[in-house]
Design a protein around this motif. Sequence first.
Motif, mmCIF file in Angstrom:
data_model
loop_
_atom_site.group_PDB
_atom_site.id
_atom_site.type_symbol
_atom_site.label_atom_id
_atom_site.label_comp_id
_atom_site.label_asym_id
_atom_site.label_seq_id
_atom_site.Cartn_x
_atom_site.Cartn_y
_atom_site.Cartn_z
ATOM 1 N N ALA A 4 -8.974 -1.757 -0.661
ATOM 2 C CA ALA A 4 -8.502 -1.253 -1.950
ATOM 3 C C ALA A 4 -9.673 -0.638 -2.709
ATOM 4 O O ALA A 4 -10.832 -0.991 -2.482
ATOM 5 C CB ALA A 4 -7.885 -2.386 -2.773
ATOM 6 N N ASP A 5 -9.341 0.282 -3.608
ATOM 7 C CA ASP A 5 -10.337 0.949 -4.444
ATOM 8 C C ASP A 5 -10.250 0.400 -5.864
ATOM 9 O O ASP A 5 -9.182 0.437 -6.486
ATOM 10 C CB ASP A 5 -10.081 2.458 -4.446
ATOM 11 C CG ASP A 5 -10.160 3.041 -3.045
ATOM 12 O OD1 ASP A 5 -11.173 2.804 -2.366
ATOM 13 O OD2 ASP A 5 -9.206 3.715 -2.625
ATOM 14 N N ALA A 56 -6.383 -0.290 -6.399
ATOM 15 C CA ALA A 56 -5.277 0.336 -5.668
ATOM 16 C C ALA A 56 -5.552 0.233 -4.177
ATOM 17 O O ALA A 56 -6.636 0.610 -3.708
ATOM 18 C CB ALA A 56 -5.124 1.795 -6.085
ATOM 19 N N ALA A 69 0.838 -1.207 0.000
ATOM 20 C CA ALA A 69 0.000 0.000 0.000
ATOM 21 C C ALA A 69 0.872 1.256 0.000
ATOM 22 O O ALA A 69 0.512 2.269 -0.583
ATOM 23 C CB ALA A 69 -0.932 0.001 1.206
ATOM 24 N N ASN A 80 -5.794 1.270 -0.607
ATOM 25 C CA ASN A 80 -6.039 2.564 0.026
ATOM 26 C C ASN A 80 -5.113 2.646 1.242
ATOM 27 O O ASN A 80 -5.315 1.932 2.230
ATOM 28 C CB ASN A 80 -7.508 2.654 0.431
ATOM 29 C CG ASN A 80 -7.860 3.929 1.118
ATOM 30 O OD1 ASN A 80 -7.219 4.323 2.080
ATOM 31 N ND2 ASN A 80 -8.904 4.567 0.634
ATOM 32 N N ALA A 114 3.616 0.250 -3.807
ATOM 33 C CA ALA A 114 3.093 -0.180 -5.114
ATOM 34 C C ALA A 114 1.623 -0.542 -4.950
ATOM 35 O O ALA A 114 1.239 -1.699 -5.089
ATOM 36 C CB ALA A 114 3.890 -1.368 -5.634
ATOM 37 N N SER A 115 0.808 0.458 -4.670
ATOM 38 C CA SER A 115 -0.574 0.197 -4.285
ATOM 39 C C SER A 115 -1.450 -0.331 -5.420
ATOM 40 O O SER A 115 -2.373 -1.099 -5.197
ATOM 41 C CB SER A 115 -1.205 1.461 -3.711
ATOM 42 O OG SER A 115 -1.313 2.446 -4.716
ATOM 43 N N ARG A 116 -1.153 0.068 -6.629
ATOM 44 C CA ARG A 116 -1.991 -0.332 -7.765
ATOM 45 C C ARG A 116 -1.563 -1.708 -8.265
ATOM 46 O O ARG A 116 -0.407 -1.925 -8.598
ATOM 47 C CB ARG A 116 -1.854 0.701 -8.874
ATOM 48 C CG ARG A 116 -2.880 0.553 -9.914
ATOM 49 C CD ARG A 116 -2.816 1.668 -10.904
ATOM 50 N NE ARG A 116 -3.658 1.273 -12.005
ATOM 51 C CZ ARG A 116 -4.197 2.093 -12.845
ATOM 52 N NH1 ARG A 116 -3.974 3.376 -12.761
ATOM 53 N NH2 ARG A 116 -4.961 1.658 -13.808
ATOM 54 N N ARG A 117 -2.513 -2.637 -8.314
ATOM 55 C CA ARG A 117 -2.192 -4.001 -8.730
ATOM 56 C C ARG A 117 -3.388 -4.704 -9.355
ATOM 57 O O ARG A 117 -4.507 -4.219 -9.256
ATOM 58 C CB ARG A 117 -1.684 -4.844 -7.577
ATOM 59 C CG ARG A 117 -2.091 -4.542 -6.217
ATOM 60 C CD ARG A 117 -1.137 -5.108 -5.172
ATOM 61 N NE ARG A 117 -0.087 -5.981 -5.626
ATOM 62 C CZ ARG A 117 1.145 -5.573 -6.019
ATOM 63 N NH1 ARG A 117 1.448 -4.339 -5.990
ATOM 64 N NH2 ARG A 117 2.042 -6.423 -6.435
ATOM 65 N N GLN A 132 -10.428 0.190 -9.765
ATOM 66 C CA GLN A 132 -10.089 1.187 -10.769
ATOM 67 C C GLN A 132 -10.861 1.030 -12.077
ATOM 68 O O GLN A 132 -10.852 1.931 -12.897
ATOM 69 C CB GLN A 132 -8.599 1.099 -11.088
ATOM 70 C CG GLN A 132 -7.721 1.107 -9.843
ATOM 71 C CD GLN A 132 -7.348 2.491 -9.414
ATOM 72 O OE1 GLN A 132 -6.588 3.142 -10.091
ATOM 73 N NE2 GLN A 132 -7.887 2.934 -8.301
ATOM 74 N N GLN A 159 -8.289 -4.343 -11.757
ATOM 75 C CA GLN A 159 -7.282 -3.393 -11.292
ATOM 76 C C GLN A 159 -7.835 -2.661 -10.069
ATOM 77 O O GLN A 159 -8.956 -2.145 -10.105
ATOM 78 C CB GLN A 159 -6.964 -2.381 -12.393
ATOM 79 C CG GLN A 159 -5.814 -1.470 -12.089
ATOM 80 C CD GLN A 159 -4.469 -2.148 -12.319
ATOM 81 O OE1 GLN A 159 -4.340 -3.001 -13.187
ATOM 82 N NE2 GLN A 159 -3.491 -1.788 -11.549
#
Length: 132
Positions: free
Chosen positions: A66-67, A88, A29, A90, A32-35, A69, A86
């Motif tokens: 996570a949010d 990210a 988080a 939070n 590299a939060s976006r996965r 995308q 996808q």
Amino acid sequence: MRDWLFILDPSEPNLDGKHPTKDRVLDLAKTASRREWWLARRRHMAAGDRIWIYFATPVMEVAAVADVQGEPWEVSGDAKYPWRVQAALNLEGTRALYRSPVPLAAMSNQHPQGVPLVRDSDLALLLSHAKV
């Protein structure tokens, strides 16, 4: 907006090929939060939805959020998890849940399986712990 419960098995490598501990997910988080999150079936997720991350046995608590995308998409060559979405992590919500996780015993859904929608009766509890 919908809220989903995503179940991580700490004994099975996931996300970045490593075992998904609470410490590891908090580090992700921060760095590299976006996965891509793996799904066994297509879900009607959309941008703005939330994924509440439940760490299964032996942890048995929700300790990250996570949010979403965008909408899930299908991938070829993965019979077990043919869908991806996808999202990210939070950071603030994950930090708060790391410090004050929601134990499974406090939730009405005592037997989560797959990637279910969060029950209305559990959402207020998750939101209060995540402070989002």
